[in-house]
Design an enzyme around this catalytic site. Structure first.
Site, PDB file in Angstrom:
ATOM      1  N   ILE A 168     110.571 -80.056 -56.758  1.00  0.00           N
ATOM      2  CA  ILE A 168     111.764 -80.660 -56.890  1.00  0.00           C
ATOM      3  C   ILE A 168     112.671 -80.331 -58.296  1.00  0.00           C
ATOM      4  O   ILE A 168     113.577 -81.098 -58.652  1.00  0.00           O
ATOM      5  CB  ILE A 168     111.828 -82.351 -56.802  1.00  0.00           C
ATOM      6  CG1 ILE A 168     110.466 -82.504 -57.842  1.00  0.00           C
ATOM      7  CG2 ILE A 168     111.345 -82.652 -55.401  1.00  0.00           C
ATOM      8  CD1 ILE A 168     110.163 -83.932 -58.109  1.00  0.00           C
ATOM      9  N   LYS A 170     112.737 -77.084 -61.625  1.00  0.00           N
ATOM     10  CA  LYS A 170     111.901 -75.725 -62.393  1.00  0.00           C
ATOM     11  C   LYS A 170     112.285 -75.868 -64.019  1.00  0.00           C
ATOM     12  O   LYS A 170     113.543 -76.376 -64.325  1.00  0.00           O
ATOM     13  CB  LYS A 170     112.557 -74.441 -61.652  1.00  0.00           C
ATOM     14  CG  LYS A 170     111.981 -74.551 -60.358  1.00  0.00           C
ATOM     15  CD  LYS A 170     112.369 -73.148 -59.713  1.00  0.00           C
ATOM     16  CE  LYS A 170     111.696 -71.900 -60.391  1.00  0.00           C
ATOM     17  NZ  LYS A 170     112.449 -70.588 -59.745  1.00  0.00           N
ATOM     18  N   GLY A 171     111.591 -75.400 -64.563  1.00  0.00           N
ATOM     19  CA  GLY A 171     111.711 -75.309 -65.964  1.00  0.00           C
ATOM     20  C   GLY A 171     111.333 -73.701 -66.616  1.00  0.00           C
ATOM     21  O   GLY A 171     111.016 -72.980 -65.534  1.00  0.00           O
ATOM     22  N   SER A 172     111.479 -73.656 -67.942  1.00  0.00           N
ATOM     23  CA  SER A 172     110.898 -72.337 -68.322  1.00  0.00           C
ATOM     24  C   SER A 172     109.238 -72.153 -68.354  1.00  0.00           C
ATOM     25  O   SER A 172     109.081 -71.171 -68.550  1.00  0.00           O
ATOM     26  CB  SER A 172     111.494 -72.167 -69.728  1.00  0.00           C
ATOM     27  OG  SER A 172     111.209 -73.170 -70.492  1.00  0.00           O
ATOM     28  N   PHE A 173     108.815 -73.261 -68.318  1.00  0.00           N
ATOM     29  CA  PHE A 173     107.091 -73.242 -68.172  1.00  0.00           C
ATOM     30  C   PHE A 173     106.543 -73.322 -67.032  1.00  0.00           C
ATOM     31  O   PHE A 173     105.321 -73.197 -66.919  1.00  0.00           O
ATOM     32  CB  PHE A 173     106.715 -74.346 -69.299  1.00  0.00           C
ATOM     33  CG  PHE A 173     107.101 -73.896 -70.613  1.00  0.00           C
ATOM     34  CD1 PHE A 173     107.260 -72.719 -71.309  1.00  0.00           C
ATOM     35  CD2 PHE A 173     107.544 -75.141 -71.365  1.00  0.00           C
ATOM     36  CE1 PHE A 173     107.706 -72.556 -72.592  1.00  0.00           C
ATOM     37  CE2 PHE A 173     108.049 -75.063 -72.816  1.00  0.00           C
ATOM     38  CZ  PHE A 173     107.866 -73.776 -73.203  1.00  0.00           C
ATOM     39  N   GLY A 174     107.264 -73.810 -65.992  1.00  0.00           N
ATOM     40  CA  GLY A 174     106.664 -74.158 -64.716  1.00  0.00           C
ATOM     41  C   GLY A 174     107.533 -74.837 -63.930  1.00  0.00           C
ATOM     42  O   GLY A 174     108.859 -74.914 -63.962  1.00  0.00           O
ATOM     43  N   VAL A 176     108.170 -79.010 -61.349  1.00  0.00           N
ATOM     44  CA  VAL A 176     108.072 -80.125 -61.234  1.00  0.00           C
ATOM     45  C   VAL A 176     107.847 -80.211 -59.375  1.00  0.00           C
ATOM     46  O   VAL A 176     108.864 -79.908 -58.676  1.00  0.00           O
ATOM     47  CB  VAL A 176     109.164 -81.120 -61.722  1.00  0.00           C
ATOM     48  CG1 VAL A 176     108.758 -82.597 -61.486  1.00  0.00           C
ATOM     49  CG2 VAL A 176     109.353 -80.760 -63.112  1.00  0.00           C
ATOM     50  N   LYS A 191     104.727 -82.599 -63.040  1.00  0.00           N
ATOM     51  CA  LYS A 191     105.224 -81.243 -63.846  1.00  0.00           C
ATOM     52  C   LYS A 191     103.898 -80.634 -64.231  1.00  0.00           C
ATOM     53  O   LYS A 191     103.052 -80.770 -65.007  1.00  0.00           O
ATOM     54  CB  LYS A 191     105.697 -81.864 -65.263  1.00  0.00           C
ATOM     55  CG  LYS A 191     106.331 -80.967 -65.954  1.00  0.00           C
ATOM     56  CD  LYS A 191     107.064 -81.620 -67.091  1.00  0.00           C
ATOM     57  CE  LYS A 191     108.102 -80.637 -67.914  1.00  0.00           C
ATOM     58  NZ  LYS A 191     108.948 -81.350 -69.009  1.00  0.00           N
ATOM     59  N   ASP A 286     118.661 -84.103 -76.648  1.00  0.00           N
ATOM     60  CA  ASP A 286     119.122 -83.264 -75.690  1.00  0.00           C
ATOM     61  C   ASP A 286     119.693 -84.153 -74.418  1.00  0.00           C
ATOM     62  O   ASP A 286     119.538 -84.047 -73.441  1.00  0.00           O
ATOM     63  CB  ASP A 286     117.992 -82.497 -75.035  1.00  0.00           C
ATOM     64  CG  ASP A 286     118.384 -81.099 -74.069  1.00  0.00           C
ATOM     65  OD1 ASP A 286     119.642 -80.796 -74.290  1.00  0.00           O
ATOM     66  OD2 ASP A 286     117.468 -80.712 -73.408  1.00  0.00           O
TER      67      ASP A 286
END
Length: 496
Positions: A168, A170-174, A176, A191, A286
């Site tokens: 559901i 995505k980020g720079s480390f993995g 969700v 996450k 942020d």
């Protein structure tokens, strides 16, 4: 062909996606612009590209890398290029194209790709792996990456406790993932972060800061809560509330702007969440529509605490350059010390976008947008109330010392006439009916999540626990570096 994103290349492997597209007009011509989200380490920015620009990049790369078998959606000769289904299909194809680009160092380090993603722009070169105000502090000599990051929690949770159903986010480390706990059938957002990537980017401090903030969020209704966390030899797992009403960004893109009463309601709930964070000496830093979720009833839930700064009292400042370009306060762009009022600037920017459809100083050229934020007067168009004009002017005050919230923080926002019709007590107790209901069908409904994510295959690796007997030394070292990550609430709350 090598796909290692952590070897001796120019920088960390980028993460890219196309969360949305928008229609633009220029000199009576109509065209679609695709919004590309680029993440490298802790830096994140948007690049806006037309189909012709993707096509130009594709034609350049296919000649130089014929073995890669790159492809993009074909040009449409006949039919309506602005048909929503066609645009959705084209966006998915372009997303697949850029995902392939960042899988190979040969491609993502190619000058054409770096220029397309604006990876060498000076404004994206800051390294926020350490806060600026901490870099100047001498650190004791250390020859080990192993650090103790807090008290050890419950070690019994494991990936096999869950059925992982859908990607559901995505980020720079993995990633969700939507997960269903086998014990009781409850749904959670889990996450999952790669330890190796976190270590290579020296991000343990930020990951633990996010965990620490999440632990404090259980006390506030408009902040996502952490149920528990655990780790395997290779991955970190945050078990979070599953909030399925969709990102505010998702609804704003679909509706362009919100009526003032709806924008006021969201702004009040966001302000309440920020006020709570400030009360426990945390600056969020942020705030943007992508980090604001709606729950199944339509209430705001603030998420993603990776850039939070802990320990900032009302008179304290920090200097780290971080955030998202459209919402950066002038003092952050100038790399001057900033304080809690940076969050009130961001609230003003988000409120402006909810009312008018775009961030207040928006420009496709980021350098020009920064100049607008620093020097251009605020443009307030008709169509909103005088109190809305007033709060926007006071929140988007370029001098932080004169900004609304500079003296008495959240109390000043609460007392502004724009919120006069609201009962803050009723708001926090969720007694005010939300102006919009996402109409989710159930606790596992994912209709409000982008298909770019939900159509991805769930990686098998997130579902299994690694065997210590077969992992190598570097993975064991990574495990040592996250001592204290695991967390469980008091036993009586564990399976509520």
């Amino acid at each position: 062909m090598q796909r290692d994103c952590t070897m001796d290349y120019k920088e960390s492997c980028p993460s890219v996606s196309i969360p949305s597209s928008d229609e633009h007009r220029e000199k009576k011509k109509r065209f679609t612009v695709y919004k590309v989200l680029v993440s490298v380490g802790r830096s994140e920015w948007f690049v806006f590209r037309r189909y012709a620009e993707f096509d130009k990049l594709y034609n350049s790369l296919k000649k130089q890398f014929p073995a890669m078998a790159l492809k993009i959606p074909a040009k449409r000769i006949f039919g309506d290029n602005f048909d929503p289904d066609f645009i959705k299909q084209r966006r998915a194809g372009l997303n697949e194209f850029i995902q392939n680009l960042v899988r190979y160092p040969e491609l993502y380090n190619h000058p054409d790709v770096r220029a397309f993603l604006q990876m060498d722009s000076p404004r994206h070169q800051s390294d926020p792996s350490e806060d600026e105000d901490e870099r100047s502090t001498p650190k004791p000599h250390s020859t080990s990456r192993n650090i103790n990051l807090g008290p050890t929690g419950n070690p019994h949770a494991k990936p096999s406790d869950f059925d992982f159903l859908k990607v559901i986010g995505k980020g720079s480390f993995g990633k969700v993932l939507l997960a269903k706990r086998k014990l009781d059938g409850k749904f959670y957002a889990v996450k999952v972060l790669q330890k190796k990537i976190v270590l290579n980017r020296k991000e343990q401090k930020h990951i633990m800061a996010e965990r620490n903030v999440l632990l404090k969020n259980v006390k506030h209704p408009f902040l996502v809560g952490l149920h528990y966390s655990f780790q395997t030899t290779e991955k970190l797992y945050f078990v979070l509330d599953f909030v399925n009403g969709g990102e505010l960004f998702f609804h704003l893109q679909r509706e362009r702007s919100f009526p003032e009463p709806r924008a006021r309601f969201y702004a009040a709930e966001i302000a309440s969440a920020l006020g709570y964070l400030h009360s426990i000496k945390i600056v969020y830093r942020d705030l943007k529509p992508e980090n604001i979720l709606l729950d199944s009833m339509g209430h705001v839930v603030l998420t993603d605490f990776g850039l939070c700064k802990e320990g900032i009292a009302i008179s304290d400042t920090t200097t780290t350059f971080c955030g998202t370009p459209e919402y950066l306060a002038p003092e952050v762009i100038r790399k001057q010390p900033y304080d809690r009022t940076v969050d009130w600037w961001c609230l003003g920017a988000v409120l402006y976008e909810m009312l008018y459809g775009l961030p207040p100083f928006y420009c496709r050229d980021v350098a020009e947008m920064y100049d607008n934020i620093l020097h251009k007067p605020l443009n307030l168009r008709p169509g909103v109330s005088l109190t809305a004009w007033s709060i926007l002017e006071e929140l988007l005050e370029k001098n932080r010392q004169n900004r609304l919230g500079a003296k008495e923080d959240f109390l000043e926002i609460q007392n502004h006439p724009f919120f006069e019709s609201l009962s803050w007590t009723d708001l926090v107790q969720k007694k005010i009916p939300p102006p919009f209901n996402p109409n989710v069908a159930g606790p596992d409904d994912i209709r409000n999540f982008d298909a770019v994510f939900t159509e991805e295959t769930v990686p098998y690796s997130v579902c299994v626990s690694s065997d210590y007997s077969i992992v190598n030394a570097s993975v064991l070292e990574a495990d040592d570096a996250f001592v204290g990550f695991s967390y469980a609430p008091p036993s009586e709350d564990l399976f509520l």
